[in-house]
Design a protein around this motif. Structure first.
Motif, PDB file in Angstrom:
ATOM      1  N   ALA A 348      -8.831  -1.430 -16.211  1.00  0.00           N
ATOM      2  CA  ALA A 348      -7.670  -0.793 -15.574  1.00  0.00           C
ATOM      3  C   ALA A 348      -7.905  -0.588 -14.083  1.00  0.00           C
ATOM      4  O   ALA A 348      -7.001  -0.785 -13.247  1.00  0.00           O
ATOM      5  N   GLN A 349      -9.121  -0.209 -13.688  1.00  0.00           N
ATOM      6  CA  GLN A 349      -9.430  -0.034 -12.276  1.00  0.00           C
ATOM      7  C   GLN A 349      -9.383  -1.360 -11.543  1.00  0.00           C
ATOM      8  O   GLN A 349      -8.868  -1.441 -10.411  1.00  0.00           O
ATOM      9  N   GLU A 350      -9.866  -2.411 -12.147  1.00  0.00           N
ATOM     10  CA  GLU A 350      -9.797  -3.738 -11.513  1.00  0.00           C
ATOM     11  C   GLU A 350      -8.360  -4.193 -11.341  1.00  0.00           C
ATOM     12  O   GLU A 350      -8.001  -4.780 -10.298  1.00  0.00           O
ATOM     13  N   ASP A 351      -7.493  -3.933 -12.299  1.00  0.00           N
ATOM     14  CA  ASP A 351      -6.079  -4.304 -12.178  1.00  0.00           C
ATOM     15  C   ASP A 351      -5.412  -3.556 -11.019  1.00  0.00           C
ATOM     16  O   ASP A 351      -4.617  -4.131 -10.250  1.00  0.00           O
ATOM     17  N   LEU A 352      -5.726  -2.269 -10.852  1.00  0.00           N
ATOM     18  CA  LEU A 352      -5.145  -1.480  -9.749  1.00  0.00           C
ATOM     19  C   LEU A 352      -5.596  -2.022  -8.395  1.00  0.00           C
ATOM     20  O   LEU A 352      -4.771  -2.185  -7.468  1.00  0.00           O
ATOM     21  N   ILE A 353      -6.862  -2.328  -8.278  1.00  0.00           N
ATOM     22  CA  ILE A 353      -7.362  -2.856  -7.010  1.00  0.00           C
ATOM     23  C   ILE A 353      -6.747  -4.215  -6.723  1.00  0.00           C
ATOM     24  O   ILE A 353      -6.387  -4.525  -5.568  1.00  0.00           O
ATOM     25  N   GLU A 354      -6.582  -5.043  -7.729  1.00  0.00           N
ATOM     26  CA  GLU A 354      -5.973  -6.365  -7.526  1.00  0.00           C
ATOM     27  C   GLU A 354      -4.533  -6.241  -7.074  1.00  0.00           C
ATOM     28  O   GLU A 354      -4.084  -6.987  -6.184  1.00  0.00           O
ATOM     29  N   LEU A 355      -3.772  -5.311  -7.643  1.00  0.00           N
ATOM     30  CA  LEU A 355      -2.386  -5.102  -7.198  1.00  0.00           C
ATOM     31  C   LEU A 355      -2.322  -4.609  -5.762  1.00  0.00           C
ATOM     32  O   LEU A 355      -1.443  -5.027  -4.981  1.00  0.00           O
ATOM     33  N   GLN A 356      -3.241  -3.723  -5.395  1.00  0.00           N
ATOM     34  CA  GLN A 356      -3.267  -3.240  -4.026  1.00  0.00           C
ATOM     35  C   GLN A 356      -3.601  -4.361  -3.051  1.00  0.00           C
ATOM     36  O   GLN A 356      -3.040  -4.441  -1.952  1.00  0.00           O
ATOM     37  N   LEU A 357      -4.483  -5.271  -3.428  1.00  0.00           N
ATOM     38  CA  LEU A 357      -4.824  -6.398  -2.553  1.00  0.00           C
ATOM     39  C   LEU A 357      -3.680  -7.393  -2.455  1.00  0.00           C
ATOM     40  O   LEU A 357      -3.476  -8.016  -1.420  1.00  0.00           O
ATOM     41  N   GLN A 358      -2.912  -7.559  -3.527  1.00  0.00           N
ATOM     42  CA  GLN A 358      -1.775  -8.485  -3.490  1.00  0.00           C
ATOM     43  C   GLN A 358      -0.712  -8.018  -2.511  1.00  0.00           C
ATOM     44  O   GLN A 358      -0.106  -8.812  -1.800  1.00  0.00           O
ATOM     45  N   GLY A 359      -0.446  -6.724  -2.406  1.00  0.00           N
ATOM     46  CA  GLY A 359       0.580  -6.218  -1.486  1.00  0.00           C
ATOM     47  C   GLY A 359       0.080  -6.037  -0.071  1.00  0.00           C
ATOM     48  O   GLY A 359       0.874  -5.720   0.831  1.00  0.00           O
ATOM     49  N   ALA A 360      -1.162  -6.218   0.235  1.00  0.00           N
ATOM     50  CA  ALA A 360      -1.768  -6.024   1.554  1.00  0.00           C
ATOM     51  C   ALA A 360      -1.514  -4.620   2.082  1.00  0.00           C
ATOM     52  O   ALA A 360      -1.602  -4.359   3.267  1.00  0.00           O
ATOM     53  N   LEU A 361      -1.089  -3.759   1.262  1.00  0.00           N
ATOM     54  CA  LEU A 361      -0.840  -2.369   1.632  1.00  0.00           C
ATOM     55  C   LEU A 361      -1.505  -1.470   0.625  1.00  0.00           C
ATOM     56  O   LEU A 361      -1.475  -1.743  -0.573  1.00  0.00           O
ATOM     57  N   LEU A 362      -2.023  -0.423   1.169  1.00  0.00           N
ATOM     58  CA  LEU A 362      -2.677   0.490   0.271  1.00  0.00           C
ATOM     59  C   LEU A 362      -1.692   1.431  -0.389  1.00  0.00           C
ATOM     60  O   LEU A 362      -1.937   1.910  -1.484  1.00  0.00           O
ATOM     61  N   ASP A 363      -0.481   1.655   0.361  1.00  0.00           N
ATOM     62  CA  ASP A 363       0.493   2.595  -0.193  1.00  0.00           C
ATOM     63  C   ASP A 363       1.888   2.071   0.065  1.00  0.00           C
ATOM     64  O   ASP A 363       2.532   2.398   1.090  1.00  0.00           O
ATOM     65  N   PRO A 364       2.449   1.207  -0.774  1.00  0.00           N
ATOM     66  CA  PRO A 364       3.804   0.680  -0.557  1.00  0.00           C
ATOM     67  C   PRO A 364       4.876   1.745  -0.677  1.00  0.00           C
ATOM     68  O   PRO A 364       5.963   1.613  -0.093  1.00  0.00           O
ATOM     69  N   GLU A 365       4.631   2.790  -1.293  1.00  0.00           N
ATOM     70  CA  GLU A 365       5.631   3.842  -1.418  1.00  0.00           C
ATOM     71  C   GLU A 365       5.896   4.500  -0.066  1.00  0.00           C
ATOM     72  O   GLU A 365       7.049   4.817   0.280  1.00  0.00           O
ATOM     73  N   ASN A 366       4.869   4.699   0.719  1.00  0.00           N
ATOM     74  CA  ASN A 366       5.059   5.278   2.048  1.00  0.00           C
ATOM     75  C   ASN A 366       5.860   4.332   2.961  1.00  0.00           C
ATOM     76  O   ASN A 366       6.678   4.785   3.791  1.00  0.00           O
ATOM     77  N   VAL A 367       5.601   3.006   2.822  1.00  0.00           N
ATOM     78  CA  VAL A 367       6.350   2.031   3.616  1.00  0.00           C
ATOM     79  C   VAL A 367       7.833   2.099   3.285  1.00  0.00           C
ATOM     80  O   VAL A 367       8.707   2.131   4.170  1.00  0.00           O
ATOM     81  N   ILE A 368       8.143   2.142   2.017  1.00  0.00           N
ATOM     82  CA  ILE A 368       9.540   2.210   1.585  1.00  0.00           C
ATOM     83  C   ILE A 368      10.158   3.528   2.039  1.00  0.00           C
ATOM     84  O   ILE A 368      11.315   3.585   2.497  1.00  0.00           O
ATOM     85  N   ALA A 369       9.398   4.611   1.934  1.00  0.00           N
ATOM     86  CA  ALA A 369       9.928   5.911   2.371  1.00  0.00           C
ATOM     87  C   ALA A 369      10.193   5.906   3.888  1.00  0.00           C
ATOM     88  O   ALA A 369      11.194   6.470   4.361  1.00  0.00           O
ATOM     89  N   GLY A 370       9.313   5.234   4.694  1.00  0.00           N
ATOM     90  CA  GLY A 370       9.548   5.143   6.155  1.00  0.00           C
ATOM     91  C   GLY A 370      10.806   4.372   6.465  1.00  0.00           C
ATOM     92  O   GLY A 370      11.589   4.765   7.363  1.00  0.00           O
ATOM     93  N   LEU A 371      11.016   3.243   5.807  1.00  0.00           N
ATOM     94  CA  LEU A 371      12.223   2.461   6.030  1.00  0.00           C
ATOM     95  C   LEU A 371      13.460   3.268   5.687  1.00  0.00           C
ATOM     96  O   LEU A 371      14.478   3.231   6.411  1.00  0.00           O
ATOM     97  N   ARG A 372      13.373   3.997   4.559  1.00  0.00           N
ATOM     98  CA  ARG A 372      14.538   4.803   4.191  1.00  0.00           C
ATOM     99  C   ARG A 372      14.800   5.899   5.232  1.00  0.00           C
ATOM    100  O   ARG A 372      15.943   6.214   5.557  1.00  0.00           O
ATOM    101  N   GLY A 373      13.750   6.460   5.813  1.00  0.00           N
ATOM    102  CA  GLY A 373      13.942   7.484   6.848  1.00  0.00           C
ATOM    103  C   GLY A 373      14.578   6.917   8.103  1.00  0.00           C
ATOM    104  O   GLY A 373      15.468   7.534   8.709  1.00  0.00           O
ATOM    105  N   ARG A 374      14.107   5.757   8.511  1.00  0.00           N
ATOM    106  CA  ARG A 374      14.685   5.103   9.704  1.00  0.00           C
ATOM    107  C   ARG A 374      16.127   4.748   9.457  1.00  0.00           C
ATOM    108  O   ARG A 374      16.982   4.920  10.349  1.00  0.00           O
TER     109      ARG A 374
END
Length: 524
Positions: A348-374
C-alpha cells in the motif's frame, strides 16, 4: 429222607417189565401210580405249610426281591417270592445274609456239578440229607425296621467316606500339588528382583487468560492429556528400543543366572522382550492428584535405578518436545498473519508513492484548491468591474475613457478566467487529471492507514500468542527420585503362593460346578 419209596417203585417197575401176564402188569401199573401220587400230594401239602410259615414271618418286599434274585442265580424254579425263600432255605442258603459273590459262584458251580452227577447216575442211591439253615427267631416289625435303618445308615456312611476320600484325592491332585509346585518355585528357584519407585508430575507455567482453560490452569486437569501421552510413551515399544539401545535392556535379562521363567532366550524376538518389559515396568497415572508413579524391577538395585533415571529423562524429553510442538503450532499462524500484514502495508505504501510520482506533485488537492481560489477571486473582480461599468453608463454624459477602460478590464479579466477554467477543467476531468489523481491518492492513503492498523493488530496478536505460549509451557518435576533397594522386592513368596492356591481352587470349583450342572442336565 429214606430210600424205601424209590426202591419199591423200582421193584414194581422191574416186576412189571418181567411179568408177562396182562393182569399182573395192570396191577403193577396201578401200584406204581399210587406210589408216585402219594408222595407228590404229601410234598404239596408240606410246601403250602412251609409257605404259610414264611408268610407269617413278616418279610419286607425288599427281602422278597432279594430272595427271588438269589433263587434265579442259583437256578431254582420258584413260583413266587415266598417259594424262592423256601427253596433257598431247603438248599441251605440264607437269602437274607450277604454272601460273597465268589462263594455264590462256587456254590452254583458245585450245584451244577451235582446235578450233572445226578443225571448220569441211573440207579437209585441213598444220600444223606444236608442240614438246613432254619430261620432265626421271629422279629417284630419295629426291630426289623431298626435293623434296616442301621444298615442304610452304614451304607450311607460308607458312601460318604468314599466320596470324601475321592474329594480329598482330587483336591490334592488339582489344587494342593500345583500350589506346592508354584510355592517351591517362588521359595527356591525364582530370581530375586529389586524394584525402584519414582513419582513425577507435569506442571503448567501459568493459567494464561480468563478463558475456561484459565480456570483449569494450575490443576491436574490442565495437564491430564500430556500426562496420559507421557504414560503411553513410557509403556510403548519406542521407549523399549531406546532403553535397549542405551542400556542393553534385553542383554540384562539374557544372563544365565536368571531363572528360566524370567530369563529371555538368546534369540528372543521384540515381542517377547516387550512382554518382559511390560512386566518389569509398571506405570500408573492418578487423575485425582495428577501424579505419575513408576516402578522398575531389575536383577540388581543399581540397574533398577539406572533404568528409572533413563526413563525419567525420556519422559522429560517427550514433554519438552510436546511443549515445543504446541508453541510452534500456536506461533505459526500468528507469525504468518504478521508477515502478511507487513507485506500488505508495504504494498500500500509503494502504491501511494507511485501515484505521487505519477502526478509530479506531492499534493494535488492544494493545486486544485489554489485554482479554485483564483477563479473565485477573478469572478469577484469581474463583478466589481461590471458594477463600475454600469455606474459609469448610468451618467447622462459618461466619461468615455473610463467606460472604455472598465470594459477593457472586464475583457482581460474574463480572458484570465477562461484560461483558469480551462486549466481547472484539464486538471479535474479525464483519467490523468488532478482530480482523479487526488481520488486515487486518497484511496491509497486510506488503504495505507488500514494496513497500518492491520499491522498493529497482527503485531499485538503475535505478542499475545507468544505470551500465551510461554505461559502454557509444560515441564516435568520429579517428586520422588529412584533409590536403590537393599532387599529384593520380588517375588512376593507368601502372597504369590496364596494367590496361586486361590487361583487353582477357583478353577477347580468352576470345573466341578460345570461338571455337576452338565451331569444333572444329562441325567434329567
Amino acid at each position: 429222607m429214606t430210600t424205601k419209596p424209590k426202591a419199591s417203585i423200582y421193584n414194581l417197575r422191574r416186576k412189571r417189565k418181567g411179568s408177562g401176564d396182562p393182569e399182573a402188569r395192570a396191577e403193577a401199573i396201578s401200584r406204581i401210580r399210587k406210589a408216585t401220587q402219594a408222595p407228590a400230594a404229601a410234598n404239596e401239602s408240606q410246601t403250602a405249610t412251609e409257605i404259610d410259615e414264611i408268610k407269617r414271618e413278616g418279610l419286607t418286599g425288599r427281602q422278597l426281591r432279594v430272595a427271588r434274585r438269589l433263587a434265579q442265580k442259583n437256578g431254582l424254579a420258584a413260583t413266587s417270592d415266598y417259594d424262592a425263600v423256601r427253596l433257598l432255605r431247603k438248599k441251605g442258603i440264607d437269602p437274607f445274609e450277604r454272601a460273597n459273590l465268589l462263594d455264590l459262584a462256587a456254590e452254583k458251580k458245585r450245584t451244577e456239578g451235582e446235578t450233572k452227577d445226578k443225571i448220569t447216575i441211573q440207579l437209585p442211591q441213598t444220600f444223606s440229607e444236608a442240614a438246613q439253615t432254619l430261620p432265626g427267631p421271629e422279629m417284630n416289625p419295629a426291630e426289623r425296621r431298626e435293623i434296616e435303618i442301621k444298615e442304610i445308615q452304614r451304607d450311607i456312611a460308607r458312601r460318604r467316606r468314599r466320596k470324601l476320600m475321592a474329594l480329598f484325592a482330587r483336591l490334592a491332585a488339582f489344587v494342593l500339588l500345583p500350589t506346592l509346585i508354584v510355592g517351591t518355585y517362588f521359595y527356591r528357584y525364582a530370581t530375586p528382583m529389586y524394584a525402584s519407585d519414582s513419582a513425577f508430575s507435569i506442571l503448567q507455567a501459568d493459567g494464561g487468560g480468563a478463558s475456561f482453560r484459565g480456570f483449569l490452569a494450575g490443576t491436574q486437569y490442565a495437564t491430564a492429556q500430556d500426562s496420559v501421552a507421557t504414560q503411553e510413551f513410557l509403556e510403548s515399544k519406542d521407549a523399549l528400543l531406546r532403553l535397549d539401545r542405551d542400556m542393553g535392556f534385553a542383554e540384562i535379562f539374557k544372563q544365565e543366572w536368571i531363572d528360566p521363567i524370567q530369563r529371555l532366550s538368546p534369540d528372543a524376538s521384540l515381542e517377547e522382550t516387550y512382554k518382559l518389559f511390560k512386566r518389569m515396568i509398571t506405570i500408573g497415572y492418578d487423575p485425582s492428584d495428577g501424579i505419575i508413579r513408576m516402578e522398575v524391577a531389575a536383577p540388581s538395585a543399581e540397574l533398577a535405578v539406572g533404568l528409572s533415571e533413563r526413563l525419567l529423562s525420556y519422559a522429560e524429553e517427550t514433554i519438552n518436545g510436546l511443549t515445543e510442538l504446541k508453541r510452534e503450532d500456536q506461533m505459526r499462524e500468528a507469525r504468518a498473519g504478521f508477515e502478511l500484514a507487513q507485506a500488505e502495508r508495504r504494498k500500500a505504501q509503494e502504491d501511494l508513492i507511485e501515484l505521487q510520482l505519477q502526478g509530479a506533485l506531492l499534493d494535488p488537492e492544494n493545486v486544485i484548491a489554489g485554482l479554485r481560489g483564483r477563479i473565485n477571486a477573478l469572478e469577484t473582480e469581474i463583478q466589481d468591474k461590471e458594477l463600475q461599468l454600469a455606474a459609469l453608463l448610468d451618467n447622462l454624459r459618461p466619461n468615455q475613457a473610463k467606460v472604455d477602460g472598465a470594459r477593457a478590464d472586464i475583457r482581460r479579466l474574463e480572458q484570465v478566467l477562461d484560461e483558469l477554467n480551462a486549466q481547472m477543467l484539464d486538471v479535474s476531468a479525464g483519467e490523468n487529471s488532478l482530480a482523479q489523481l487526488s481520488v486515487r491518492l486518497q484511496m491509497a492513503q486510506a488503504d495505507l492507514i488500514a494496513r497500518d492498523m492491520m499491522l498493529q493488530n497482527a503485531m499485538q496478536q503475535m505478542e499475545t500468542t507468544r505470551t500465551e505460549a510461554n505461559r502454557k509451557v509444560r515441564y516435568l518435576t520429579v517428586s520422588v527420585n529412584p533409590v536403590p533397594s537393599q532387599d529384593p522386592t520380588y517375588p512376593r513368596k507368601f502372597e504369590n503362593t496364596i494367590l496361586a492356591f486361590l487361583l487353582f481352587a477357583g478353577i477347580y470349583l468352576l470345573i466341578s460346578l460345570t461338571a455337576s450342572v452338565l451331569r444333572e442336565q444329562v441325567s434329567s
